[in-house]
Design an enzyme around this catalytic site. Structure first.
Site, PDB file in Angstrom:
ATOM      1  N   THR A  39      69.313  54.026   0.421  1.00 47.13           N
ATOM      2  CA  THR A  39      67.864  53.718   0.566  1.00 47.13           C
ATOM      3  C   THR A  39      67.087  54.780   1.350  1.00 47.13           C
ATOM      4  OG1 THR A  39      68.570  52.338   2.301  1.00 47.13           O
ATOM      5  CG2 THR A  39      68.170  51.183   0.151  1.00 47.13           C
ATOM      6  N   GLY A  41      63.692  55.533   3.913  1.00 45.14           N
ATOM      7  CA  GLY A  41      63.223  55.078   5.021  1.00 45.14           C
ATOM      8  C   GLY A  41      63.653  55.273   6.415  1.00 45.14           C
ATOM      9  N   LYS A  53      60.609  44.291  13.616  1.00 41.67           N
ATOM     10  CA  LYS A  53      59.378  43.445  13.591  1.00 41.67           C
ATOM     11  C   LYS A  53      59.375  42.191  12.847  1.00 41.67           C
ATOM     12  CE  LYS A  53      58.507  46.296  15.990  1.00 41.67           C
ATOM     13  NZ  LYS A  53      59.224  47.761  16.620  1.00 41.67           N
ATOM     14  N   GLY A 185      63.953  50.186  28.187  1.00 46.43           N
ATOM     15  CA  GLY A 185      63.186  50.723  27.419  1.00 46.43           C
ATOM     16  C   GLY A 185      62.450  49.855  26.043  1.00 46.43           C
ATOM     17  N   GLU A 206      68.579  48.125  33.909  1.00 46.40           N
ATOM     18  CA  GLU A 206      67.769  49.565  33.853  1.00 46.40           C
ATOM     19  C   GLU A 206      68.188  50.273  35.062  1.00 46.40           C
ATOM     20  OE1 GLU A 206      65.871  51.252  31.623  1.00 46.40           O
ATOM     21  OE2 GLU A 206      65.902  52.499  33.367  1.00 46.40           O
ATOM     22  N   HIS A 446      31.858  39.251  17.808  1.00 53.08           N
ATOM     23  CA  HIS A 446      32.178  38.052  18.701  1.00 53.08           C
ATOM     24  C   HIS A 446      32.606  36.881  18.040  1.00 53.08           C
ATOM     25  CE1 HIS A 446      31.908  35.862  22.543  1.00 53.08           C
ATOM     26  NE2 HIS A 446      31.138  34.957  21.616  1.00 53.08           N
TER      27      HIS A 446
HETATM   28  C1  LIG Z   1      64.943  49.441  16.911  1.00 52.94           C
HETATM   29  C2  LIG Z   1      64.304  50.299  16.696  1.00 52.94           C
HETATM   30  C3  LIG Z   1      62.711  49.996  16.406  1.00 52.94           C
HETATM   31  C4  LIG Z   1      61.951  51.065  16.414  1.00 52.94           C
HETATM   32  N1  LIG Z   1      60.625  50.758  16.071  1.00 52.94           N
HETATM   33  C5  LIG Z   1      59.715  51.488  16.048  1.00 52.94           C
HETATM   34  C6  LIG Z   1      58.320  51.244  15.811  1.00 52.94           C
HETATM   35  O1  LIG Z   1      57.955  50.085  15.930  1.00 52.94           O
HETATM   36  N2  LIG Z   1      57.349  52.377  15.711  1.00 52.94           N
HETATM   37  C7  LIG Z   1      57.720  53.527  15.749  1.00 52.94           C
HETATM   38  O2  LIG Z   1      57.034  54.257  15.568  1.00 52.94           O
HETATM   39  N3  LIG Z   1      58.855  53.692  15.725  1.00 52.94           N
HETATM   40  C8  LIG Z   1      59.889  52.851  15.938  1.00 52.94           C
HETATM   41  N4  LIG Z   1      61.421  53.339  16.002  1.00 52.94           N
HETATM   42  C9  LIG Z   1      61.500  54.870  15.901  1.00 52.94           C
HETATM   43  C10 LIG Z   1      61.645  55.307  14.594  1.00 52.94           C
HETATM   44  O3  LIG Z   1      62.735  54.463  13.933  1.00 52.94           O
HETATM   45  C11 LIG Z   1      61.915  56.645  14.500  1.00 52.94           C
HETATM   46  O4  LIG Z   1      61.081  57.589  15.310  1.00 52.94           O
HETATM   47  C12 LIG Z   1      61.737  57.057  13.030  1.00 52.94           C
HETATM   48  O5  LIG Z   1      62.575  56.568  12.232  1.00 52.94           O
HETATM   49  C13 LIG Z   1      62.048  58.784  13.105  1.00 52.94           C
HETATM   50  O6  LIG Z   1      62.039  59.304  11.766  1.00 52.94           O
HETATM   51  P1  LIG Z   1      62.713  60.613  11.117  1.00 52.94           P
HETATM   52  O7  LIG Z   1      62.207  60.788   9.653  1.00 52.94           O
HETATM   53  O8  LIG Z   1      62.387  61.584  12.071  1.00 52.94           O
HETATM   54  O9  LIG Z   1      64.293  60.133  11.339  1.00 52.94           O
HETATM   55  P2  LIG Z   1      65.205  58.925  10.736  1.00 52.94           P
HETATM   56  O10 LIG Z   1      64.239  57.780  10.443  1.00 52.94           O
HETATM   57  O11 LIG Z   1      66.244  58.757  11.520  1.00 52.94           O
HETATM   58  O12 LIG Z   1      65.556  59.488   9.328  1.00 52.94           O
HETATM   59  C14 LIG Z   1      66.427  60.428   9.279  1.00 52.94           C
HETATM   60  C15 LIG Z   1      67.110  60.202   7.657  1.00 52.94           C
HETATM   61  O13 LIG Z   1      67.853  61.684   7.646  1.00 52.94           O
HETATM   62  C16 LIG Z   1      69.143  61.062   6.699  1.00 52.94           C
HETATM   63  N5  LIG Z   1      69.952  62.158   7.062  1.00 52.94           N
HETATM   64  C17 LIG Z   1      70.436  62.920   8.242  1.00 52.94           C
HETATM   65  N6  LIG Z   1      71.108  63.777   8.131  1.00 52.94           N
HETATM   66  C18 LIG Z   1      71.153  64.043   6.724  1.00 52.94           C
HETATM   67  C19 LIG Z   1      71.733  65.090   5.735  1.00 52.94           C
HETATM   68  N7  LIG Z   1      72.411  66.122   6.506  1.00 52.94           N
HETATM   69  N8  LIG Z   1      71.727  64.862   4.450  1.00 52.94           N
HETATM   70  C20 LIG Z   1      71.090  63.780   4.014  1.00 52.94           C
HETATM   71  N9  LIG Z   1      70.415  62.912   4.796  1.00 52.94           N
HETATM   72  C21 LIG Z   1      70.492  62.833   6.020  1.00 52.94           C
HETATM   73  C22 LIG Z   1      69.462  59.984   7.645  1.00 52.94           C
HETATM   74  O14 LIG Z   1      70.388  59.155   6.581  1.00 52.94           O
HETATM   75  C23 LIG Z   1      68.133  59.246   7.544  1.00 52.94           C
HETATM   76  O15 LIG Z   1      67.935  58.570   6.427  1.00 52.94           O
HETATM   77  C24 LIG Z   1      62.215  52.354  16.289  1.00 52.94           C
HETATM   78  C25 LIG Z   1      63.683  52.934  16.576  1.00 52.94           C
HETATM   79  C26 LIG Z   1      64.674  51.729  16.542  1.00 52.94           C
HETATM   80  C27 LIG Z   1      66.167  52.237  16.724  1.00 52.94           C
END
Ligand SMILES: Cc1cc2nc3c(=O)[nH]c(=O)nc-3n(C[C@H](O)[C@H](O)[C@H](O)COP(=O)(O)OP(=O)(O)OC[C@H]3O[C@@H](n4cnc5c(N)ncnc54)[C@H](O)[C@@H]3O)c2cc1C
Length: 467
Positions: A39, A41, A53, A185, A206, A446
């Site tokens: 998937t 995301g 959420k 955090g 913490e 309001h």
């Molecule tokens: C519990 C939790 C709650 C969060 N809540 C929030 C929130 O409410 N709001 C918010 O803004 N942020 C939130 N975050 C942070 C947010 O999830 C991250 O900042 C965001 O997902 C970062 O996006 P990204 O695309 O950089 O990386 P990621 O979402 O980590 O995506 C990286 C993707 O790359 C893929 N991948 C990695 N290496 C390879 C490779 N070599 N080949 C193919 N695929 C690969 C992985 O499988 C993954 O799907 C939360 C994080 C956590 C853990």
């Protein structure tokens, strides 16, 4: 299409990567997206923002029914918790989102490959497919969007059964008797709140002197007060010195001011931070420059030191937030398409989805003070806001900081009901270098919670009406 040369290859399909791919495709670039998971995301949609959420909302409803419904004259009879249904709903919410992303890939004609992508010299990308076979792709530009992974404690490695990262903590099959959360955090407090509302005893440990380090001191003080009142046990200035998985639980050793203590938990959530993930990116072999924390070094156009290689999202460090990753993805795609886009970080909101919620944009009062700039603050409590009183949600406030001479907004710090939504108005004001007067003289409906924002802005000018 392994033999064709794409304009752009994005490695990683999280919020950074899939948004970069969509923007690149919108700009007419042929785009390949390589994601190892089934998937799209990434962390956010699958095991982060969205499932957390979903559970926060469900557990808020539960807590309302249990604790507050009676104040509204609502009797709910015997309250029951069907945790399996709650968790299944969360899973379905995630699935709705990932199906939506599949649709967006098709709509934008993005070529998608499932497998682990490895960047090799000359911007070729080798992909190891699930069945073990390999394919090689070439692209004129590559965007690295490989995300981040949770930091482990050496003595408490994740087994996702009892020693949990965010992944396990979103799917505990029973309400814990005692959940110890290591790290006060955002992730620790959000997931700790979920399980506390559902009936667990939750202890947050913490290391720093306060929870939510780095936030505005007034907000931290209010948050600690409210969370303690709700029943979260918060141990600040406390170090976890050891831990051991035992049958049916975890033994945790802590230390505060030299005094050692042990905690027995049936589950422990280790939420001490995240670090850049560089799967498929051998920085040394490629000559890719990394920063002190292992993050990929980029400029404000998301360029790495390698020609035509860009990086975005959690992999480049900074604020580890989905909307920051998305914006960096847009900038990278636009730069590749020849547009003069640049990333700037002044107006990026940070939100904690506890209840009350916490939201901020810009500098804290401490940071403004340290900069030596003369400033004025305005603060308006939700207890003086009519809409908050109708909802029975009067904890918290809106605090604004503005330059004393120019009135330019420097910082906004909100704690209270639905401040995750209220902060958007202030982010817009920040984006356009707005002043507290701009916000204060704008008519707000309001009765709304947003009137607290207007009143805080008027407060900066010394002319709040309702306080
Ligand atoms: C519990 C939790 C709650 C969060 N809540 C929030 C929130 O409410 N709001 C918010 O803004 N942020 C939130 N975050 C942070 C947010 O999830 C991250 O900042 C965001 O997902 C970062 O996006 P990204 O695309 O950089 O990386 P990621 O979402 O980590 O995506 C990286 C993707 O790359 C893929 N991948 C990695 N290496 C390879 C490779 N070599 N080949 C193919 N695929 C690969 C992985 O499988 C993954 O799907 C939360 C994080 C956590 C853990």
């Amino acid at each position: 299409m392994p033999d064709s040369v794409f304009d752009v290859c994005v490695i990683g399909g999280g919020p950074g990567g899939y948004v970069a791919a969509i923007r690149a495709a919108q700009l007419g670039l042929s785009t390949l997206l390589v994601e190892k998971d089934a998937t799209l995301g990434g962390t956010c949609v699958n095991v982060g923002c969205i499932p957390s959420k979903a559970l926060l909302t469900s557990s808020e409803h539960y807590e309302f029914a249990k604790t507050h419904a009676r104040e509204h004259g609502i009797g709910v009879g015997e309250l029951t918790l069907d945790l399996a249904t709650m968790l299944a709903r969360k899973t379905e919410v995630v699935a709705q989102n990932t199906r939506g992303l599949d649709f967006l890939m098709r709509k934008n004609k993005i070529t998608r490959v499932q497998g682990v992508g490895t960047l090799t010299q000359g911007n070729a990308v080798d992909v190891q497919l699930a069945d073990g076979t390999r394919e090689s792709y070439r692209a004129k530009s590559v965007i690295l969007a490989t995300g981040s992974v949770p930091v482990e404690l050496p003595f408490l490695t994740f087994d996702e059964e009892r020693v949990l990262s965010n992944v396990g903590a979103l799917s505990i099959p029973e309400v814990p008797k005692h959940l110890v959360v290591i790290g006060g955090g955002v992730i620790g407090l959000e997931l700790g709140s979920v399980w506390r509302r559902l009936g667990a005893r939750v202890t947050v440990v913490e290391l720093m002197p306060t929870i939510l380090p780095g936030n505005d001191a007034d907000v931290i003080k209010e948050a600690e007060k409210v969370f303690r009142k709700q029943g979260l046990e918060i141990r600040t200035g406390t170090k976890v010195t050891g831990g051991k998985r035992e049958a049916g639980g975890v033994h945790i050793e802590i230390e505060k001011d030299g005094a050692a203590e042990t905690l027995e938990a049936d589950y422990v959530l280790v939420a001490v931070g995240r670090k850049p993930a560089l799967l498929g990116v051998d920085a040394k072999a490629l000559g890719l420059a990394l920063g002190k924390r292992g993050e990929i070094v980029v400029d404000d156009q998301m360029r790495t030191n390698l020609p035509d290689v860009y990086a975005i999202g959690d992999a480049v460090g900074g604020m580890l937030l989905a909307h920051k990753a998305e914006e960096e993805g847009v900038v990278a795609a636009e730069v590749i398409a020849g547009k003069p886009a640049r990333m700037h970080y002044k107006s990026i909101p940070a939100i904690v989805y506890t209840w009350p919620e916490i939201a901020a944009v810009g500098l804290t009062e401490q940071q403004v003070k340290e900069s030596g700039r003369a400033y004025t603050t305005g603060k308006f409590p939700f207890s003086a806001n009519g809409r908050a009183r109708t909802a029975g949600e009067t904890a918290g406030f809106v605090k604004l900081i503005a330059d004393a001479k120019t009135d330019e907004l420097l910082g906004a710090h909100l704690i209270g009901p639905q401040v995750s939504e209220l902060v958007a108005e202030l982010v817009l004001a920040f984006e356009y270098d707005g002043s507290s007067e701009d916000v204060g003289i704008t008519v707000h409906g309001h009765p709304t919670l947003s009137e607290a924002v207007k009143e805080a802005a008027l407060g900066v000018l010394g002319r709040a009406i309702h306080i």
